[in-house]
Design an enzyme around this catalytic site. Structure first.
Site, PDB file in Angstrom:
ATOM      1  N   HIS A  61       8.997  -5.578  15.928  1.00 20.50           N
ATOM      2  CA  HIS A  61      10.076  -5.901  16.861  1.00 20.50           C
ATOM      3  C   HIS A  61       9.542  -6.928  17.859  1.00 20.50           C
ATOM      4  O   HIS A  61       8.392  -7.375  17.752  1.00 20.50           O
ATOM      5  CB  HIS A  61      10.599  -4.650  17.563  1.00 20.50           C
ATOM      6  CG  HIS A  61       9.592  -3.944  18.419  1.00 20.50           C
ATOM      7  ND1 HIS A  61       8.416  -3.412  17.928  1.00 20.50           N
ATOM      8  CD2 HIS A  61       9.575  -3.666  19.760  1.00 20.50           C
ATOM      9  CE1 HIS A  61       7.736  -2.847  18.907  1.00 20.50           C
ATOM     10  NE2 HIS A  61       8.419  -2.990  20.030  1.00 20.50           N
ATOM     11  N   HIS A  63       9.269  -6.906  21.358  1.00 20.02           N
ATOM     12  CA  HIS A  63       8.689  -6.625  22.665  1.00 20.02           C
ATOM     13  C   HIS A  63       7.364  -7.372  22.765  1.00 20.02           C
ATOM     14  O   HIS A  63       6.650  -7.537  21.771  1.00 20.02           O
ATOM     15  CB  HIS A  63       8.492  -5.122  22.858  1.00 20.02           C
ATOM     16  CG  HIS A  63       9.752  -4.404  23.224  1.00 20.02           C
ATOM     17  ND1 HIS A  63       9.922  -3.047  23.045  1.00 20.02           N
ATOM     18  CD2 HIS A  63      10.923  -4.858  23.771  1.00 20.02           C
ATOM     19  CE1 HIS A  63      11.138  -2.695  23.468  1.00 20.02           C
ATOM     20  NE2 HIS A  63      11.758  -3.774  23.903  1.00 20.02           N
ATOM     21  N   ASP A  65       4.367  -6.880  23.709  1.00 23.24           N
ATOM     22  CA  ASP A  65       3.072  -6.350  23.262  1.00 23.24           C
ATOM     23  C   ASP A  65       2.901  -6.397  21.749  1.00 23.24           C
ATOM     24  O   ASP A  65       1.830  -6.066  21.235  1.00 23.24           O
ATOM     25  CB  ASP A  65       2.849  -4.922  23.780  1.00 23.24           C
ATOM     26  CG  ASP A  65       3.951  -3.946  23.402  1.00 23.24           C
ATOM     27  OD1 ASP A  65       5.103  -4.382  23.248  1.00 23.24           O
ATOM     28  OD2 ASP A  65       3.655  -2.743  23.267  1.00 23.24           O
ATOM     29  N   HIS A  66       3.938  -6.868  21.042  1.00 17.54           N
ATOM     30  CA  HIS A  66       3.846  -6.962  19.584  1.00 17.54           C
ATOM     31  C   HIS A  66       3.926  -8.393  19.060  1.00 17.54           C
ATOM     32  O   HIS A  66       3.706  -8.603  17.864  1.00 17.54           O
ATOM     33  CB  HIS A  66       4.948  -6.121  18.940  1.00 17.54           C
ATOM     34  CG  HIS A  66       4.768  -4.658  19.168  1.00 17.54           C
ATOM     35  ND1 HIS A  66       4.216  -3.813  18.236  1.00 17.54           N
ATOM     36  CD2 HIS A  66       5.029  -3.886  20.262  1.00 17.54           C
ATOM     37  CE1 HIS A  66       4.155  -2.586  18.733  1.00 17.54           C
ATOM     38  NE2 HIS A  66       4.646  -2.605  19.958  1.00 17.54           N
ATOM     39  N   HIS A 138      14.143   2.780  17.672  1.00 11.48           N
ATOM     40  CA  HIS A 138      13.539   2.389  18.943  1.00 11.48           C
ATOM     41  C   HIS A 138      14.639   1.848  19.858  1.00 11.48           C
ATOM     42  O   HIS A 138      15.807   1.781  19.482  1.00 11.48           O
ATOM     43  CB  HIS A 138      12.449   1.345  18.691  1.00 11.48           C
ATOM     44  CG  HIS A 138      11.587   1.061  19.879  1.00 11.48           C
ATOM     45  ND1 HIS A 138      11.110   2.045  20.715  1.00 11.48           N
ATOM     46  CD2 HIS A 138      11.104  -0.120  20.386  1.00 11.48           C
ATOM     47  CE1 HIS A 138      10.380   1.500  21.665  1.00 11.48           C
ATOM     48  NE2 HIS A 138      10.367   0.188  21.493  1.00 11.48           N
ATOM     49  N   ASP A 206       6.481   2.435  17.630  1.00 14.90           N
ATOM     50  CA  ASP A 206       7.688   2.307  18.448  1.00 14.90           C
ATOM     51  C   ASP A 206       8.927   2.895  17.781  1.00 14.90           C
ATOM     52  O   ASP A 206       9.852   2.192  17.406  1.00 14.90           O
ATOM     53  CB  ASP A 206       7.924   0.842  18.811  1.00 14.90           C
ATOM     54  CG  ASP A 206       6.839   0.290  19.703  1.00 14.90           C
ATOM     55  OD1 ASP A 206       7.110   0.020  20.875  1.00 14.90           O
ATOM     56  OD2 ASP A 206       5.694   0.141  19.226  1.00 14.90           O
ATOM     57  N   HIS A 265      -1.276   2.919  19.013  1.00 14.06           N
ATOM     58  CA  HIS A 265      -0.268   2.584  20.018  1.00 14.06           C
ATOM     59  C   HIS A 265      -0.244   3.616  21.145  1.00 14.06           C
ATOM     60  O   HIS A 265       0.792   4.158  21.517  1.00 14.06           O
ATOM     61  CB  HIS A 265       1.122   2.465  19.372  1.00 14.06           C
ATOM     62  CG  HIS A 265       2.105   1.669  20.188  1.00 14.06           C
ATOM     63  ND1 HIS A 265       2.884   2.244  21.171  1.00 14.06           N
ATOM     64  CD2 HIS A 265       2.431   0.358  20.175  1.00 14.06           C
ATOM     65  CE1 HIS A 265       3.653   1.327  21.718  1.00 14.06           C
ATOM     66  NE2 HIS A 265       3.394   0.155  21.128  1.00 14.06           N
TER      67      HIS A 265
END
Length: 304
Positions: A61, A63, A65-66, A138, A206, A265
């Site tokens: 996805h 976000h 941090d990814h 998520h 997530d 994670h």
């Protein structure tokens, strides 16, 4: 043989000694990556693996941090003399997101190919990897991935000789192509045994623990799953923010009958994940609170 490295294990933000969650695999000269947060390329360098063979990057996805580490990684891959196209896979909107990030990485010596996922379940075949993408639960659209390496059956030499097929034609049959000799067609199933067990890695971060995860992880050699919270009393927070606890991940692993599960994670508040793994192991004994750089060589059953 499939090499698997969990480059980082952190969720939300990188920490000293803990990079953001990312996975990298190597098979037959081709590398695949899942997620690329801030600092991921440092984790690759620390591991000592090469950037140039990365042929596929899948995103769960969008976000930060990814995916926020992508521009720097693309520049580094470009500096490794890569010329062939690089395939990016992710939820709908991938092209728009990557175009925005490329404002700071505008010139690359290779083409980017985009595959945008729109369905609940999708299958892709790329560079020898069979990839099953599945939508999880998520706060934003998010996918998990199963990476499989299929293995064909054994070639029956005696049967090929009995049928009078010349040795020069065997390779084509072994690679799934029919051959014609004196107007007679010979198909692979005439000389190939049943398909043998391949290798399978499933990766999910997530998400709440939903059935589609255990369905896709079924009988995986390795299941890498988020364990955002390990402490007692975090169930309500996991539900609110659509993440998982260690024990919820362990139940998925048990339901899927996987060989081994690595947790990843972790919440930044979870300083020592290994201190909280015992309850998860009561549900699924082969649970490991993974650390950055954890690596395994997955081998076919008869490779020892």
């Amino acid at each position: 043989m499939l090499d698997v490295c969990l480059l980082g294990t952190s969720g939300m933000l990188p920490l000293p000694g803990r990079w953001l969650t990312s996975l990298m695999t190597r098979y037959n000269g081709s590398s695949l990556m899942i997620d690329c947060g801030e600092g991921t390329q440092i984790a690759v360098k620390q591991k000592g693996w090469s950037f140039n063979p990365i042929d596929v990057i899948c995103f769960t996805h969008y976000h930060a941090d990814h995916i926020s580490g992508l521009p720097g990684l693309l520049l580094t891959i470009g500096n490794s003399d890569r010329k062939k196209p690089l395939t990016l896979v992710g939820p709908k909107g991938l092209g728009r997101v990557v175009s925005s990030l490329r404002v700071i990485a505008p010139e690359l010596p290779f083409e980017l190919k985009f595959i945008e996922l729109t369905n609940q379940q999708e299958h892709l075949s790329i560079c020898g990897y069979e990839i099953d993408a599945f939508r999880v639960n998520h706060a934003v659209i998010c996918y998990g991935y199963s990476i499989s390496i299929p293995r064909i059956g054994k070639f029956d030499v005696e049967k090929a000789k009995e049928l009078g097929i010349p040795c020069s034609m065997w390779n084509k049959l072994q690679h799934g192509t029919a051959v014609t000799i004196d107007d007679k067609e010979y198909t692979p199933d005439m000389v190939m045994g049943a398909a043998r067990k391949g290798l399978k890695v499933t990766y999910c971060t997530d998400s709440r623990p939903v059935q589609i995860i255990s369905d896709n992880a079924k009988e995986s050699d390795l299941f890498i799953c988020e364990g955002m919270y390990g402490e007692d009393g975090k169930e309500a927070k996991a539900k609110e923010y659509k993440h998982m606890t260690f024990t919820e991940a362990a139940q998925l692993a048990k339901n899927a009958d996987v060989r081994e599960m690595w947790l990843t994670h972790y919440s930044p508040s979870l300083v020592r994940p290994q201190d909280y793994v015992d309850k998860a192991r009561k549900i699924f004994p082969a649970t490991i609170a993974a650390n950055d750089g954890r690596t395994v060589e997955l081998k076919f059953d008869d490779e020892g």
